[in-house]
Design a protein around this motif. Structure first.
Motif, short mmCIF file in Angstrom:
data_model
loop_
_atom_site.label_atom_id
_atom_site.label_comp_id
_atom_site.label_asym_id
_atom_site.label_seq_id
_atom_site.Cartn_x
_atom_site.Cartn_y
_atom_site.Cartn_z
N THR A 1 0.84 -1.21 0.00
CA THR A 1 0.00 0.00 0.00
C THR A 1 0.87 1.26 0.00
OG1 THR A 1 -1.69 -1.20 1.24
CG2 THR A 1 -1.88 1.19 1.22
N MET B 1 2.66 1.61 -3.42
CA MET B 1 1.76 2.10 -4.47
C MET B 1 1.47 3.59 -4.30
SD MET B 1 1.36 -0.22 -6.69
CE MET B 1 0.12 0.64 -7.67
N SER B 2 1.31 4.03 -3.06
CA SER B 2 1.03 5.46 -2.85
C SER B 2 2.24 6.31 -3.27
CB SER B 2 0.63 5.75 -1.40
OG SER B 2 1.75 5.61 -0.55
N LEU C 1 4.54 5.37 -5.56
CA LEU C 1 4.64 5.32 -7.04
C LEU C 1 3.63 6.28 -7.66
CD1 LEU C 1 5.17 1.48 -7.55
CD2 LEU C 1 6.85 3.30 -7.94
N GLU C 2 2.47 6.38 -7.02
CA GLU C 2 1.46 7.37 -7.45
C GLU C 2 2.05 8.78 -7.33
OE1 GLU C 2 -1.93 8.48 -9.01
OE2 GLU C 2 -1.97 6.40 -8.27
N ARG C 3 2.70 9.02 -6.23
CA ARG C 3 3.26 10.34 -5.94
C ARG C 3 4.32 10.75 -6.97
NH1 ARG C 3 5.85 11.45 -0.01
NH2 ARG C 3 6.69 13.51 -0.34
N GLY D 1 4.34 9.57 -9.98
CA GLY D 1 3.72 9.54 -11.30
C GLY D 1 3.88 8.28 -12.11
N ALA E 1 2.54 4.93 -10.93
CA ALA E 1 1.80 3.81 -10.34
C ALA E 1 1.34 2.82 -11.42
CB ALA E 1 0.60 4.34 -9.56
N ASN E 2 1.11 3.34 -12.63
CA ASN E 2 0.62 2.46 -13.72
C ASN E 2 1.71 1.52 -14.25
OD1 ASN E 2 2.12 4.53 -14.84
ND2 ASN E 2 0.85 4.75 -16.65
N SER F 1 3.65 -0.29 -12.10
CA SER F 1 4.10 -1.00 -10.89
C SER F 1 4.47 -2.47 -11.11
CB SER F 1 3.03 -0.90 -9.80
OG SER F 1 1.85 -1.56 -10.22
N GLN G 1 11.98 7.17 -15.69
CA GLN G 1 11.02 6.42 -14.87
C GLN G 1 11.76 5.62 -13.79
OE1 GLN G 1 9.14 4.37 -18.17
NE2 GLN G 1 7.24 5.50 -17.85
N ALA H 1 11.14 6.93 -5.14
CA ALA H 1 10.04 6.32 -4.37
C ALA H 1 10.59 5.30 -3.38
CB ALA H 1 9.03 5.66 -5.31
#
Length: 242
Positions: free
Chosen positions: A115, A118-119, A121-123, A125, A127-128, A130, A141, A148
């Motif tokens: 969790t 993922m948060s 990786l979202e931060r 940019g 997360a897609n 992963s 990337q 991260a």
């Protein structure tokens, strides 16, 4: 937050850090500039004790650097480090790379670590991406994954050692954007870089090093418009005319 006092470092007869004194208060972004071979990366690595020093002292959050063992591991988990090379595990997915530290060092349960990963990786940019492997990602990337991964340890301080120098020019900005966001969020950062735009925009202070010494320590505004030393003037002349 980081305090460096009278630090000297030799590689054999080569005196690479000469009586370095500087401090980075909590929440400050310090950018270290200077020509190649000026000792910038060695200083960065010394703060994480990847390079032992010959004399002087370094403290992080009021604690002297431990020399080895569990205490050193604990310090390293408090001090996030991002290198020129991404140093990701090729056989692990992106999310697994980010989860590894929290599970192994912070002892987080797997689901919690996922969790968190993922948060983060979202931060940054991505997360897609992963479930991909590092080799499937661009350099920019991969470097964002490395950031991260460092953040996953919830560090008190982030060290960046020329994080964009191995990247193609079009990928540099995406990494600098992530770093600028971190700076805005109040992360304490020491950044060794050649990116003058980042230094101008995100730094609270600029330290200019040459020949293993701190030659100038000033605001970005002062450094870029009124450098005091001939070494800095010469350096800026070469960099900013390109």
């Amino acid at each position: 937050m980081i305090s460096v006092s009278a630090v000297d470092k030799f590689f054999g007869p080569l005196h690479v850090l000469k009586d370095i004194n500087l401090s980075v208060p909590r929440g400050q972004v310090l950018v270290v500039l200077g020509p190649s071979g000026s000792g910038k990366s060695t200083l960065c690595r010394a703060i994480n004790r990847l390079e032992p020093i010959n004399s002087g002292s370094i403290e992080v959050d009021g604690q002297p650097l431990p020399s080895e063992g569990k205490e050193l591991a604990r310090l390293r988990s408090d001090v996030g480090m991002v290198f020129q090379q991404f140093n990701l595990f090729a056989h692990k997915t992106i999310v697994e790379n980010v989860m590894l530290g929290p599970i192994k060092v912070r002892r987080l349960p797997k689901e919690e670590a996922r969790t968190l990963a993922m948060s983060l990786l979202e931060r940054v940019g991505i997360a897609n991406q992963s479930e991909k492997y590092p080799a499937q990602l661009s350099g920019g990337q991969q470097q964002r994954v490395a950031i991260a991964r460092a953040l996953a340890m919830k560090p008190k301080v982030m060290l960046f050692d020329e994080p964009t120098s191995a990247l193609d020019p079009e990928m540099v900005q995406e990494v600098l954007d992530v770093m600028t966001d971190l700076a805005k969020e109040g992360m304490t950062m020491l950044v060794v870089t050649h990116e003058m735009g980042f230094a101008r925009k995100a730094a609270h202070r600029v330290v200019f090093m040459a020949d293993g010494e701190v030659v100038e320590d000033s605001t970005p505004e002062e450094f870029f418009t009124k450098p005091k030393s001939d070494r800095a003037k010469d350096f800026l002349g070469k960099i900013l005319t390109h």
